[in-house]
Write a protein that holds these residues in place. Structure first.
Motif, PDB file in Angstrom:
ATOM      1  N   LEU A 155       0.831  -1.192   0.000  1.00 26.20           N
ATOM      2  CA  LEU A 155       0.000   0.000   0.000  1.00 26.20           C
ATOM      3  C   LEU A 155       0.875   1.255   0.000  1.00 26.20           C
ATOM      4  N   LYS A 156       0.430   2.259  -0.733  1.00 31.56           N
ATOM      5  CA  LYS A 156       1.097   3.556  -0.706  1.00 31.56           C
ATOM      6  C   LYS A 156       0.079   4.615  -0.288  1.00 31.56           C
ATOM      7  N   VAL A 157       0.421   5.361   0.743  1.00 29.74           N
ATOM      8  CA  VAL A 157      -0.427   6.450   1.216  1.00 29.74           C
ATOM      9  C   VAL A 157       0.064   7.728   0.553  1.00 29.74           C
ATOM     10  N   ILE A 158      -0.825   8.396  -0.179  1.00 25.42           N
ATOM     11  CA  ILE A 158      -0.417   9.586  -0.905  1.00 25.42           C
ATOM     12  C   ILE A 158      -1.319  10.767  -0.547  1.00 25.42           C
ATOM     13  N   ARG A 159      -0.746  11.954  -0.661  1.00 24.82           N
ATOM     14  CA  ARG A 159      -1.473  13.192  -0.357  1.00 24.82           C
ATOM     15  C   ARG A 159      -2.029  13.769  -1.649  1.00 24.82           C
ATOM     16  N   ILE A 160      -3.316  14.023  -1.659  1.00 26.78           N
ATOM     17  CA  ILE A 160      -3.981  14.628  -2.804  1.00 26.78           C
ATOM     18  C   ILE A 160      -4.198  16.112  -2.533  1.00 26.78           C
ATOM     19  N   CYS A 161      -3.883  16.932  -3.531  1.00 26.43           N
ATOM     20  CA  CYS A 161      -4.175  18.361  -3.451  1.00 26.43           C
ATOM     21  C   CYS A 161      -5.556  18.588  -4.059  1.00 26.43           C
ATOM     22  N   VAL A 162      -6.516  18.882  -3.218  1.00 27.13           N
ATOM     23  CA  VAL A 162      -7.865  19.203  -3.689  1.00 27.13           C
ATOM     24  C   VAL A 162      -7.873  20.693  -4.024  1.00 27.13           C
ATOM     25  N   LEU A 163      -7.966  20.991  -5.326  1.00 26.77           N
ATOM     26  CA  LEU A 163      -7.779  22.359  -5.806  1.00 26.77           C
ATOM     27  C   LEU A 163      -9.080  22.908  -6.395  1.00 26.77           C
ATOM     28  N   TYR A 164      -9.309  24.188  -6.171  1.00 34.18           N
ATOM     29  CA  TYR A 164     -10.481  24.885  -6.693  1.00 34.18           C
ATOM     30  C   TYR A 164     -10.016  26.071  -7.528  1.00 34.18           C
ATOM     31  N   TRP A 165     -10.636  26.202  -8.724  1.00 35.51           N
ATOM     32  CA  TRP A 165     -10.205  27.174  -9.726  1.00 35.51           C
ATOM     33  C   TRP A 165     -11.357  28.130 -10.020  1.00 35.51           C
ATOM     34  N   LYS A 166     -11.098  29.421  -9.919  1.00 33.82           N
ATOM     35  CA  LYS A 166     -12.157  30.421 -10.034  1.00 33.82           C
ATOM     36  C   LYS A 166     -12.571  30.639 -11.491  1.00 33.82           C
ATOM     37  N   GLU A 167     -13.879  30.720 -11.707  1.00 30.49           N
ATOM     38  CA  GLU A 167     -14.414  31.029 -13.028  1.00 30.49           C
ATOM     39  C   GLU A 167     -14.107  32.487 -13.392  1.00 30.49           C
ATOM     40  N   ARG A 168     -13.736  32.711 -14.630  1.00 30.40           N
ATOM     41  CA  ARG A 168     -13.568  34.083 -15.107  1.00 30.40           C
ATOM     42  C   ARG A 168     -14.941  34.738 -15.311  1.00 30.40           C
ATOM     43  N   GLN A 169     -15.902  33.930 -15.769  1.00 29.95           N
ATOM     44  CA  GLN A 169     -17.278  34.415 -15.938  1.00 29.95           C
ATOM     45  C   GLN A 169     -18.173  33.613 -15.004  1.00 29.95           C
ATOM     46  N   PRO A 170     -18.728  34.219 -13.965  1.00 28.06           N
ATOM     47  CA  PRO A 170     -19.524  33.472 -12.991  1.00 28.06           C
ATOM     48  C   PRO A 170     -20.658  32.678 -13.648  1.00 28.06           C
ATOM     49  N   GLY A 171     -20.771  31.416 -13.244  1.00 26.95           N
ATOM     50  CA  GLY A 171     -21.838  30.557 -13.737  1.00 26.95           C
ATOM     51  C   GLY A 171     -21.509  29.781 -14.988  1.00 26.95           C
ATOM     52  N   SER A 172     -20.347  30.027 -15.585  1.00 30.27           N
ATOM     53  CA  SER A 172     -20.015  29.390 -16.867  1.00 30.27           C
ATOM     54  C   SER A 172     -19.690  27.910 -16.739  1.00 30.27           C
ATOM     55  N   HIS A 173     -19.336  27.464 -15.543  1.00 30.92           N
ATOM     56  CA  HIS A 173     -18.988  26.055 -15.328  1.00 30.92           C
ATOM     57  C   HIS A 173     -19.870  25.433 -14.246  1.00 30.92           C
ATOM     58  N   HIS A 174     -21.079  25.954 -14.115  1.00 27.65           N
ATOM     59  CA  HIS A 174     -22.006  25.443 -13.117  1.00 27.65           C
ATOM     60  C   HIS A 174     -22.465  24.036 -13.482  1.00 27.65           C
ATOM     61  N   ALA A 175     -22.991  23.306 -12.491  1.00 27.31           N
ATOM     62  CA  ALA A 175     -23.444  21.932 -12.716  1.00 27.31           C
ATOM     63  C   ALA A 175     -24.564  21.846 -13.757  1.00 27.31           C
ATOM     64  N   SER A 176     -25.254  22.924 -13.982  1.00 25.88           N
ATOM     65  CA  SER A 176     -26.289  22.926 -15.013  1.00 25.88           C
ATOM     66  C   SER A 176     -25.705  22.937 -16.426  1.00 25.88           C
ATOM     67  N   LYS A 177     -24.394  23.243 -16.525  1.00 25.26           N
ATOM     68  CA  LYS A 177     -23.747  23.349 -17.838  1.00 25.26           C
ATOM     69  C   LYS A 177     -22.615  22.346 -18.030  1.00 25.26           C
ATOM     70  N   LEU A 178     -22.011  21.884 -16.946  1.00 22.09           N
ATOM     71  CA  LEU A 178     -20.849  21.003 -17.024  1.00 22.09           C
ATOM     72  C   LEU A 178     -21.008  19.854 -16.035  1.00 22.09           C
ATOM     73  N   PRO A 179     -20.872  18.597 -16.495  1.00 20.91           N
ATOM     74  CA  PRO A 179     -20.945  17.470 -15.552  1.00 20.91           C
ATOM     75  C   PRO A 179     -19.652  17.337 -14.746  1.00 20.91           C
ATOM     76  N   THR A 180     -19.622  16.350 -13.871  1.00 20.60           N
ATOM     77  CA  THR A 180     -18.358  15.897 -13.316  1.00 20.60           C
ATOM     78  C   THR A 180     -17.544  15.296 -14.465  1.00 20.60           C
ATOM     79  N   PHE A 181     -16.220  15.199 -14.323  1.00 19.66           N
ATOM     80  CA  PHE A 181     -15.423  14.775 -15.474  1.00 19.66           C
ATOM     81  C   PHE A 181     -14.134  14.079 -15.041  1.00 19.66           C
TER      82      PHE A 181
END
Length: 383
Positions: A217-243
């Motif tokens: 087993l290898k225990v690894i650290r994940i960087c959970v990163l959040y990236w700000k939209e340039r145009q608010p709402g452009s990547h909302h769940a109503s427009k973009l699925p999980t990927f």
């Protein structure tokens, strides 16, 4: 020491242990769930607000399991009384006619799971906020979406107690003695169970060492990163699925969720990270991870700022083949192990909890556990 013997004692109240405890209590089994840290906590792999759920997997056995897992998530929602699963879809991204998409299509088709295949022109038209090469296509898994991770974990634990289960946190198990009745020692009390399920998360190596069991087993650290939209709402769940895109960043995969939990921010992460000591997870260099992700975002997500606004830690416990261990502990038919979920176990937890519970009850599990057997790894030296 209490003379009371539980039918099953579950060690570890992360998502897999909590799912197993929920399954057992619902069946009327006298069940104890022990957690080493005060709840809630963010020391392991089950905290945070969101996870991806999907049926699209290259491996048939996961797609098959996810049919029932999706049904159980819905059932858990009804029992808890709050939202756990939000339909948003899931997007598998890759080269048109490439192996990754072909394997996903084959598995979804064989398991009668609904999906849409988007050839390159349709992919570009449907998701104009993305910038991938002209030969890239996607699969839309319409049953995929977002799991409310912290709410899902709380739902398991709350419903477990409603069915008569007992949950004790701040109870680190310091010793497990085998026998027809198993004895579990903690600093403040000793407990007994006819069967035990161990779901130790990144502490697997430590808890298995006294049994003479060492897994790769290898225990690894994940960087959970959040990236700000340039145009608010452009990547909302109503427009973009999980990927998800496989083997895209120096051979590593990426995954992401639309702007949802932090308004105006897309969650996007490298599906890998540096190996760590679980007790000092933040004492490690993650600059290379962030640099890789900056390049990826700049190239494929031009509608996002190219530097993360928020960073949170998480932990994976990886096996060499990225499949978990779900099996009896060697030499015991009343100690069951669930470990090494390799960063994709949360969505599977309803079915993992069920089969762990079935093993603990001495029953034939509902699914073939051949891919998850402990003996697929040769005995490890250096105990």
């Amino acid at each position: 020491m209490s003379d009371e013997a539980y039918d099953v004692v579950v060690v570890g109240a992360g998502v897999e242990g909590s799912a197993a405890a929920y399954y057992l209590a619902k069946r009327g089994k006298k069940t104890l769930l022990l957690e080493q840290f005060p709840l809630p906590h963010s020391r392991g792999s089950s905290h945070g607000q969101s996870r991806i759920t999907r049926k699209a997997y290259p491996q048939d056995f996961y797609t098959e399991m996810m049919h029932e897992a999706t049904d159980i998530w819905r059932q858990l929602e009804r029992e808890a009384g709050w939202e756990v699963f939000r339909p948003a879809g899931y997007l598998a991204i890759g080269e048109h006619n490439g192996v990754f998409l072909k394997d996903n299509v084959s598995s979804l088709t064989r398991n009668d799971a609904p999906f849409q295949y988007l050839p390159p022109p349709d992919f570009r038209r449907r998701y104009p906020m993305l910038a991938y090469p002209d030969n890239f296509a996607a699969i839309v898994d319409t049953d995929g979406g977002i799991l409310r991770a912290d709410k899902a974990l709380l739902a398991y634990q709350t419903t477990f107690k409603k069915y008569g289960g007992r949950l004790i946190d701040g109870a680190m198990v310091t010793n497990i003695r085998r026998g027809n009745i198993i004895t579990l020692e903690t600093p403040n009390a000793t407990y007994r169970g006819r069967s035990v399920i161990i779901c130790p998360g990144p502490w697997a190596s430590q808890i298995l060492r006294p049994f003479g069991v060492k897994l790769p087993l290898k225990v690894i650290r994940i960087c959970v990163l959040y990236w700000k939209e340039r145009q608010p709402g452009s990547h909302h769940a109503s427009k973009l699925p999980t990927f998800f895109e496989e083997n895209c960043c120096d051979g590593y995969s990426i995954y992401g969720l639309p702007s949802e939990e932090y308004p105006g921010h897309v969650k996007m992460c490298l599906h890998f990270g540096p190996e760590i000591d679980v007790e000092s997870r933040d004492q490690v260099d993650v600059k290379w991870v962030i640099d890789l992700m900056k390049t990826y975002v700049r190239t494929h997500f031009p509608g996002l700022e190219a530097a993360p606004s928020i960073m949170e830690p998480c932990i994976y416990t990886n096996t060499p083949d990225s499949h978990p261990v779900i099996d009896y502990l060697p030499g015991s038919r009343n100690i069951v192990l669930g470990a090494g979920f390799s960063g994709h176990g949360f969505k599977l937890s309803p079915v993992v909890g069920k089969v762990l519970g079935q093993l603990a009850c001495g029953e034939t599990p509902s699914y073939s556990l051949t891919p998850f057997r402990i003996d697929r790894f040769p005995p490890q030296a250096g105990l």
